[in-house]
Enzyme design. Structure first.
Site, PDB file in Angstrom:
ATOM      1  N   LYS A  51     -56.749 -86.533  20.617  1.00  0.00           N
ATOM      2  CA  LYS A  51     -57.249 -87.881  20.323  1.00  0.00           C
ATOM      3  C   LYS A  51     -56.437 -88.526  19.211  1.00  0.00           C
ATOM      4  O   LYS A  51     -56.014 -89.680  19.328  1.00  0.00           O
ATOM      5  CB  LYS A  51     -58.722 -87.801  19.933  1.00  0.00           C
ATOM      6  CG  LYS A  51     -59.382 -89.168  19.698  1.00  0.00           C
ATOM      7  CD  LYS A  51     -60.871 -89.005  19.415  1.00  0.00           C
ATOM      8  CE  LYS A  51     -61.609 -88.519  20.633  1.00  0.00           C
ATOM      9  NZ  LYS A  51     -63.080 -88.401  20.414  1.00  0.00           N
ATOM     10  N   ARG A  84     -64.953 -88.635  14.349  1.00  0.00           N
ATOM     11  CA  ARG A  84     -64.937 -87.992  15.669  1.00  0.00           C
ATOM     12  C   ARG A  84     -64.045 -86.759  15.648  1.00  0.00           C
ATOM     13  O   ARG A  84     -63.028 -86.723  14.970  1.00  0.00           O
ATOM     14  CB  ARG A  84     -64.402 -88.956  16.735  1.00  0.00           C
ATOM     15  CG  ARG A  84     -65.159 -90.260  16.887  1.00  0.00           C
ATOM     16  CD  ARG A  84     -64.399 -91.175  17.838  1.00  0.00           C
ATOM     17  NE  ARG A  84     -64.920 -92.526  17.877  1.00  0.00           N
ATOM     18  CZ  ARG A  84     -65.698 -93.011  18.848  1.00  0.00           C
ATOM     19  NH1 ARG A  84     -66.046 -92.225  19.848  1.00  0.00           N
ATOM     20  NH2 ARG A  84     -66.137 -94.250  18.813  1.00  0.00           N
ATOM     21  N   GLY A  94     -67.566 -84.156  24.846  1.00  0.00           N
ATOM     22  CA  GLY A  94     -68.941 -83.941  24.437  1.00  0.00           C
ATOM     23  C   GLY A  94     -69.236 -82.605  23.798  1.00  0.00           C
ATOM     24  O   GLY A  94     -70.373 -82.322  23.424  1.00  0.00           O
ATOM     25  N   MET A 134     -67.972 -81.258  20.939  1.00  0.00           N
ATOM     26  CA  MET A 134     -68.058 -81.238  19.478  1.00  0.00           C
ATOM     27  C   MET A 134     -68.676 -82.549  19.005  1.00  0.00           C
ATOM     28  O   MET A 134     -69.069 -83.390  19.798  1.00  0.00           O
ATOM     29  CB  MET A 134     -66.683 -80.969  18.886  1.00  0.00           C
ATOM     30  CG  MET A 134     -66.190 -79.562  19.163  1.00  0.00           C
ATOM     31  SD  MET A 134     -64.538 -79.268  18.531  1.00  0.00           S
ATOM     32  CE  MET A 134     -63.560 -80.349  19.544  1.00  0.00           C
ATOM     33  N   ARG A 176     -56.886 -90.728  26.824  1.00  0.00           N
ATOM     34  CA  ARG A 176     -56.538 -89.325  27.037  1.00  0.00           C
ATOM     35  C   ARG A 176     -56.325 -89.128  28.532  1.00  0.00           C
ATOM     36  O   ARG A 176     -56.800 -89.934  29.339  1.00  0.00           O
ATOM     37  CB  ARG A 176     -57.646 -88.388  26.537  1.00  0.00           C
ATOM     38  CG  ARG A 176     -58.985 -88.593  27.217  1.00  0.00           C
ATOM     39  CD  ARG A 176     -60.069 -87.758  26.569  1.00  0.00           C
ATOM     40  NE  ARG A 176     -61.387 -88.071  27.097  1.00  0.00           N
ATOM     41  CZ  ARG A 176     -62.531 -87.683  26.571  1.00  0.00           C
ATOM     42  NH1 ARG A 176     -62.526 -86.966  25.454  1.00  0.00           N
ATOM     43  NH2 ARG A 176     -63.689 -88.000  27.109  1.00  0.00           N
ATOM     44  N   HIS A 201     -72.389 -87.702  30.394  1.00  0.00           N
ATOM     45  CA  HIS A 201     -72.009 -86.322  30.092  1.00  0.00           C
ATOM     46  C   HIS A 201     -72.080 -85.440  31.333  1.00  0.00           C
ATOM     47  O   HIS A 201     -71.157 -84.685  31.643  1.00  0.00           O
ATOM     48  CB  HIS A 201     -72.919 -85.758  28.992  1.00  0.00           C
ATOM     49  CG  HIS A 201     -72.646 -84.331  28.639  1.00  0.00           C
ATOM     50  ND1 HIS A 201     -73.329 -83.286  29.229  1.00  0.00           N
ATOM     51  CD2 HIS A 201     -71.747 -83.779  27.807  1.00  0.00           C
ATOM     52  CE1 HIS A 201     -72.866 -82.148  28.746  1.00  0.00           C
ATOM     53  NE2 HIS A 201     -71.913 -82.416  27.871  1.00  0.00           N
ATOM     54  N   ARG A 227     -58.411 -52.955  54.626  1.00  0.00           N
ATOM     55  CA  ARG A 227     -59.217 -51.779  54.287  1.00  0.00           C
ATOM     56  C   ARG A 227     -59.881 -51.246  55.556  1.00  0.00           C
ATOM     57  O   ARG A 227     -60.801 -51.874  56.073  1.00  0.00           O
ATOM     58  CB  ARG A 227     -60.262 -52.148  53.241  1.00  0.00           C
ATOM     59  CG  ARG A 227     -59.668 -52.461  51.881  1.00  0.00           C
ATOM     60  CD  ARG A 227     -60.639 -53.194  50.992  1.00  0.00           C
ATOM     61  NE  ARG A 227     -60.754 -54.594  51.420  1.00  0.00           N
ATOM     62  CZ  ARG A 227     -60.814 -55.644  50.610  1.00  0.00           C
ATOM     63  NH1 ARG A 227     -60.762 -55.464  49.312  1.00  0.00           N
ATOM     64  NH2 ARG A 227     -60.929 -56.864  51.083  1.00  0.00           N
ATOM     65  N   ARG A 254     -54.327 -49.875  54.553  1.00  0.00           N
ATOM     66  CA  ARG A 254     -54.667 -48.756  53.679  1.00  0.00           C
ATOM     67  C   ARG A 254     -55.461 -47.731  54.486  1.00  0.00           C
ATOM     68  O   ARG A 254     -56.481 -48.064  55.099  1.00  0.00           O
ATOM     69  CB  ARG A 254     -55.508 -49.235  52.487  1.00  0.00           C
ATOM     70  CG  ARG A 254     -55.840 -48.117  51.504  1.00  0.00           C
ATOM     71  CD  ARG A 254     -56.681 -48.603  50.342  1.00  0.00           C
ATOM     72  NE  ARG A 254     -58.065 -48.899  50.741  1.00  0.00           N
ATOM     73  CZ  ARG A 254     -58.968 -49.427  49.927  1.00  0.00           C
ATOM     74  NH1 ARG A 254     -58.637 -49.759  48.688  1.00  0.00           N
ATOM     75  NH2 ARG A 254     -60.201 -49.653  50.344  1.00  0.00           N
ATOM     76  N   SER A 278     -47.883 -50.760  46.108  1.00  0.00           N
ATOM     77  CA  SER A 278     -48.837 -51.863  46.017  1.00  0.00           C
ATOM     78  C   SER A 278     -49.830 -51.509  44.915  1.00  0.00           C
ATOM     79  O   SER A 278     -50.548 -50.508  45.027  1.00  0.00           O
ATOM     80  CB  SER A 278     -49.573 -52.068  47.342  1.00  0.00           C
ATOM     81  OG  SER A 278     -50.506 -53.115  47.219  1.00  0.00           O
ATOM     82  N   GLY A 327     -53.007 -51.404  42.971  1.00  0.00           N
ATOM     83  CA  GLY A 327     -54.447 -51.665  43.113  1.00  0.00           C
ATOM     84  C   GLY A 327     -55.025 -51.882  41.730  1.00  0.00           C
ATOM     85  O   GLY A 327     -55.494 -50.955  41.064  1.00  0.00           O
ATOM     86  N   THR A 328     -54.955 -53.110  41.265  1.00  0.00           N
ATOM     87  CA  THR A 328     -55.259 -53.394  39.854  1.00  0.00           C
ATOM     88  C   THR A 328     -56.738 -53.268  39.508  1.00  0.00           C
ATOM     89  O   THR A 328     -57.079 -53.176  38.325  1.00  0.00           O
ATOM     90  CB  THR A 328     -54.753 -54.794  39.465  1.00  0.00           C
ATOM     91  OG1 THR A 328     -55.261 -55.745  40.405  1.00  0.00           O
ATOM     92  CG2 THR A 328     -53.235 -54.835  39.459  1.00  0.00           C
ATOM     93  N   ASP A 369     -58.861 -50.643  40.388  1.00  0.00           N
ATOM     94  CA  ASP A 369     -59.025 -49.266  39.911  1.00  0.00           C
ATOM     95  C   ASP A 369     -58.081 -48.962  38.753  1.00  0.00           C
ATOM     96  O   ASP A 369     -58.432 -48.196  37.840  1.00  0.00           O
ATOM     97  CB  ASP A 369     -58.781 -48.276  41.050  1.00  0.00           C
ATOM     98  CG  ASP A 369     -60.038 -48.042  41.888  1.00  0.00           C
ATOM     99  OD1 ASP A 369     -61.073 -48.650  41.561  1.00  0.00           O
ATOM    100  OD2 ASP A 369     -59.980 -47.277  42.865  1.00  0.00           O
ATOM    101  N   CYS A 382     -52.557 -55.792  45.240  1.00  0.00           N
ATOM    102  CA  CYS A 382     -53.617 -56.093  46.198  1.00  0.00           C
ATOM    103  C   CYS A 382     -55.001 -56.077  45.565  1.00  0.00           C
ATOM    104  O   CYS A 382     -56.004 -56.149  46.266  1.00  0.00           O
ATOM    105  CB  CYS A 382     -53.563 -55.130  47.380  1.00  0.00           C
ATOM    106  SG  CYS A 382     -53.731 -53.390  46.907  1.00  0.00           S
ATOM    107  N   TYR A 440     -44.627 -59.698  46.171  1.00  0.00           N
ATOM    108  CA  TYR A 440     -45.748 -60.463  46.720  1.00  0.00           C
ATOM    109  C   TYR A 440     -47.026 -60.163  45.941  1.00  0.00           C
ATOM    110  O   TYR A 440     -47.131 -59.155  45.235  1.00  0.00           O
ATOM    111  CB  TYR A 440     -45.961 -60.137  48.209  1.00  0.00           C
ATOM    112  CG  TYR A 440     -46.459 -58.745  48.497  1.00  0.00           C
ATOM    113  CD1 TYR A 440     -47.817 -58.441  48.470  1.00  0.00           C
ATOM    114  CD2 TYR A 440     -45.566 -57.709  48.797  1.00  0.00           C
ATOM    115  CE1 TYR A 440     -48.272 -57.157  48.723  1.00  0.00           C
ATOM    116  CE2 TYR A 440     -46.016 -56.418  49.054  1.00  0.00           C
ATOM    117  CZ  TYR A 440     -47.381 -56.155  49.013  1.00  0.00           C
ATOM    118  OH  TYR A 440     -47.833 -54.890  49.258  1.00  0.00           O
TER     119      TYR A 440
END
Length: 869
Positions: A21, A91, A100, A102, A335, A451, A557, A613, A759, A761-762, A764, A826, A846
């Site tokens: 602002k 402000r 809205g 703050m 803004r 708001h 799967r 898999r 690949s 397996g994020t 686990d 994956c 990928y």
């Protein structure tokens, strides 16, 4: 150290220091736009104040008084003077817009003596005392902590007593009476009188804005929108201009394009004889901005010229606040405007076509996660709907849920898995947690820039605002519309596109994607280097993902295919068998089912890679738990209850996620692996013979030792080569592994010798790296986030400092042995924009995600390429 900057000292690129602002007010000042003068206290000052036990840094007060003195000279008025007083607004203004969230105080500098002089100076006693009562109410709420509703209830009681309908009907004497009432409320609530010294008021207000950076609603908003908690807020002190001085004065909020649809048309609302809070707070229902042309044609023409100038200068859709004081127009703010996802896409494409921005800028302008709101159902028009009320179409989309009247209830019910609609007279920033939890928002007051409307659009939540026929009684837990009563817990549907409130649950249809949506994704595809695949276990999921632009399947799967009634019987027969021969006989019954599954998917994917898999879960998941079901199963197989029960109990594990599953199961029960490999390759051969290219990728899960992959990859290749030799020797396939155990990443150089792809397996991998159970983290992760232990839920956004380092180790060690090793992901992180940025930087080939996240991933991958070029 410089804590304070006059508007003429700043510019647009000083957002870090002056906040959005303050930087834009400075930029407008430099452009010659009519802006009331003022000064900005920097974000650095806020952080210093908060770090210094909420004490002003040395030298700040002197700089404030110096800046105030300069402002007095500019305005020809004196702060606190009874004859010619200068009044100011205070402000907040963080680097990133937080509408809205703050605190703001208007009309600061008034007291019992100044208001009398102000009335005489302006010749408008009603206006002066109206301004004073607004100041007492706002200052008491924001700075002193006196509840807002106490003042509203007192005002409503007085209007009822005087038989007055609207605020504009009150006389000067009425407002003087209200001022006395308000001061008594402060005295009773705090045990002390309302502060009368203007300089004390100013310092207290600046402190309140600083403190508001850390109030719950602001922290919640930043968490939702992933804004850094350490940025701090600036404070803007600005000479007041007044829209409530009579019928030649007014105020409004406008957008240079429609924030709901993106249409290139000036859009907004205004009120005559009002202050800005009346528009955004929904206290009075405003008029469409076009109406200003008839009421004040000169001011409207000037406003048109300014909005076009500002949009051209900032090269984005602008959200403007303006005030007209006795015929003179002032801009209070500009803004980059909050907008729906649909509007963001349309605006970005059209601005590129207008030559205002480049394709890369257009792609970068859209928050990738926001596309999610374009991909979900809207109301089916071919159904009977009982519309009980109409309001303003404040935020598009359809939502259905149980009615709740309080934000806390919305959050509580949502956490229990219930879908809710938050119903309020009007929302306030304190409701942010409930608004985020709700499927939709309904208000009985307020307009398109209230708001509720602004926040709902930013969240992509359907909203109907200003439904004036809805009479809300939160204490009684109900709302009424004429003779219709809707109780808390009753189901309603909102059509945010049409502004309709509908009794009961309505059918929905899939979203239809716009031409601009397709255009922006086409541009994203031209830019990105990451391939985007999908996680799909059924032909239906695969088809949907293809329609969304998936370039292959990164995770199919197979275990999900076994829960059909006929198939699960075969699985249970295998599990209850006593010899390998019996197990093979049972599993072979699954072969035709599995083969058809894979054929259907291969045909849909038409030559795109499909990563399958092999069987992963523990066997106990396929046996019943209830005694009645165990008894029925025993009868079905000619066994005793005890035989089946003993087998089920024997398969139970203390920690099945770390137990007999994945590659461990394939080594001890290779029959399943044999059947699945045969089904995959036979399906591939049959589809290829139909003239459709097939690219099967066989993935072995949960490998932690290279020996595991060595054993199983050899088995897979032996069976695969036998099938291919008999049916289609030219078909190509690959064998790889799912990297989901930290040890696998540590020995990735050994594992890569047996794998053609990794690949990650994020899900686990995160679980095992942190030692968190992903099924139980909800008990503590919110607390961890609140107290700064975690920046984000690591199962939603990849933990780059910990899990990310483990992944990097796996990639580096794997590619050291095999430089062309294909790398993918994956887990759920494959559809998270922040995580995608990491995967791009680390050279992944990928990412794979759920079908509905594919468009998000396509856009996020392009944005990652732009950011990291």
């Amino acid at each position: 150290m410089k804590f304070v900057y006059g508007f003429s000292e700043g510019k647009a690129d000083m957002r870090d220091l002056l906040g959005g602002k303050g930087a834009n007010l400075a930029e407008m000042t430099n452009l010659g736009v009519p802006v009331p003068p003022g000064f900005t206290v920097t974000t650095e000052t806020c952080n210093a104040y908060l770090e210094n036990k909420q004490k002003f840094p040395s030298g700040l007060e002197e700089q404030i008084w110096e800046a105030l003195s300069a402002l007095e000279k500019q305005q020809g008025k004196k702060f606190g003077d009874t004859q010619n007083p200068l009044l100011v607004s205070v402000r907040s203004g963080a680097k990133f817009s937080m509408p809205g969230m703050m605190d703001t105080v208007l009309n600061l500098g008034l007291n019992d003596e100044v208001v009398a002089g102000f009335a005489e100076k302006t010749g408008n006693s009603r206006f002066a005392y109206d301004s004073y009562r607004r100041f007492i109410q706002m200052f008491s709420d924001v700075v002193l902590g006196v509840e807002h509703h106490k003042f509203e209830e007192a005002l409503d009681a007085l209007k009822k007593e005087k038989e007055l309908e609207n605020d504009v009907d009150l006389t000067s004497e009425n407002w003087q009476e209200v001022v006395l009432m308000y001061k008594k409320i402060v005295q009773k609530s705090l045990g002390k009188s309302f502060p009368q010294e203007p300089k004390e008021q100013l310092l207290l207000a600046i402190q309140a804005v600083f403190k508001s950076w850390n109030i719950p609603r602001a922290r919640t908003y930043r968490e939702i929108h992933k804004i850094d908690h350490h940025l701090g807020t600036a404070v803007n002190v600005q000479a007041m201009v007044f829209g409530n001085m009579g019928e030649t004065s007014g105020t409004g909020v406008a957008f240079t394009r429609n924030p709901s649809t993106g249409e290139k048309k000036f859009y907004g609302e205004f009120l005559m004889n009002a202050q800005g809070e009346d528009v955004v707070a929904g206290i009075r229902t405003p008029e469409p901005i076009e109406g200003l042309k008839a009421v004040m044609p000169e001011a409207y023409a000037e406003l048109e010229e300014i909005y076009q100038k500002l949009e051209s200068h900032f090269r984005d859709m602008q959200d403007l606040e303006f005030t007209i004081e006795e015929g003179t127009l002032y801009l209070l703010q500009t803004r980059n405007g909050k907008r729906t996802a649909a509007a963001a896409v349309r605006i970005a494409v059209e601005m590129q076509e207008e030559g205002m921005i480049s394709k890369k800028e257009a792609v970068s302008r859209i928050e990738a996660n926001s596309l999610d709101t374009l991909l979900h159902p809207c109301l089916d028009p071919n159904q009977t709907k009982e519309i009980i009320a109409k309001g303003l179409p404040a935020s598009p989309g359809a939502a259905c849920g149980k009615v709740v009247f309080h934000a806390d209830t919305a959050k509580e019910w949502s956490d229990k898995g219930k879908k809710v609609i938050l119903v309020r007279k009007e929302t306030s920033p304190e409701d942010i947690h409930g608004m985020h939890a709700a499927q939709g928002i309904l208000t009985s007051c307020g307009g398109m820039t209230s708001h509720a409307a602004v926040v709902a659009r930013g969240m992509g939540t359907p909203c109907v605002a200003g439904a004036t026929d809805v009479i809300i009684n939160p204490k009684a837990g109900k709302f009424t519309v004429n003779d219709t009563v809707v109780n808390e817990g009753d189901v309603i549907t909102l059509d945010g596109t049409e502004g309709a409130v509908i009794l009961g649950e309505c059918k929905t249809i899939e979203a239809a994607l716009s031409e601009e949506f397709e255009t922006i994704l086409r541009w994203a595809d031209e830019i990105r280097t990451l391939q985007i695949r999908t996680n799909a276990d059924t032909p239906e999921d695969a088809q949907r993902a293809m329609e969304f632009g998936a370039q292959g399947i990164g995770l199919c799967r197979t275990e999900h295919m076994f829960f059909d009634e006929e198939r699960i019987r075969c699985m249970r027969e295998m599990i209850l068998s006593n010899t390998q021969a019996e197990r093979i006989k049972a599993v072979d019954k699954l072969l035709p089912f599995q083969k058809q599954d894979f054929k259907d998917i291969f045909k849909i994917m038409k030559g795109r890679p499909v990563t399958i898999r092999l069987f992963d879960p523990p066997l106990h998941e396929f046996l019943p738990e209830k005694d009645k079901d165990v008894e029925d199963l025993a009868k079905d197989f000619g066994l005793t209850f005890e035989q089946v029960k003993d087998r089920a109990e024997n398969l139970q594990e203390v920690n099945p996620m770390l137990g007999h599953r994945g590659c461990r199961l394939a080594i001890t029960y290779p029959e399943i692996l044999y059947m699945q490999t045969q089904a995959i390759l036979e399906a591939a051969c049959e589809v290829q013979k139909e003239g459709i290219e097939v690219k099967p990728e066989i993935m072995i899960p949960l490998v932690g030792k290279s020996e595991e992959l060595d054993i199983l990859a050899e088995k897979v290749r032996k069976i695969a080569n036998k099938v291919l030799q008999e049916s289609c020797p030219d078909l190509k396939y690959t064998v790889g592994t799912m990297m989901e155990i930290p040890r696998a990443c540590a020995v990735a150089n050994r594992i890569a010798g047996h794998a053609e792809f990794f690949s990650f397996g994020t899900n686990d991998l995160t679980q095992l790296t942190f030692g968190y159970s992903r099924d139980d983290v909800a008990r503590f992760v919110p607390y961890y986030k609140e107290h700064g232990v975690l920046d984000a839920d690591p199962f939603e956004t990849l933990d780059q400092r910990g899990v990310g380092e483990v992944i990097k180790m796996g990639i580096e060690r794997g590619r050291k042995v095999k430089p062309d090793l294909k790398i993918g992901v994956c887990g759920e992180h494959g559809g998270d924009p922040d995580s995608i940025d990491f995967f791009h930087r680390e050279g992944f080939n990928y990412v794979s995600c759920s079908p509905f996240r594919v468009p998000i991933a396509r856009l996020a991958a392009a944005q990652a390429a732009i950011r990291n070029r």
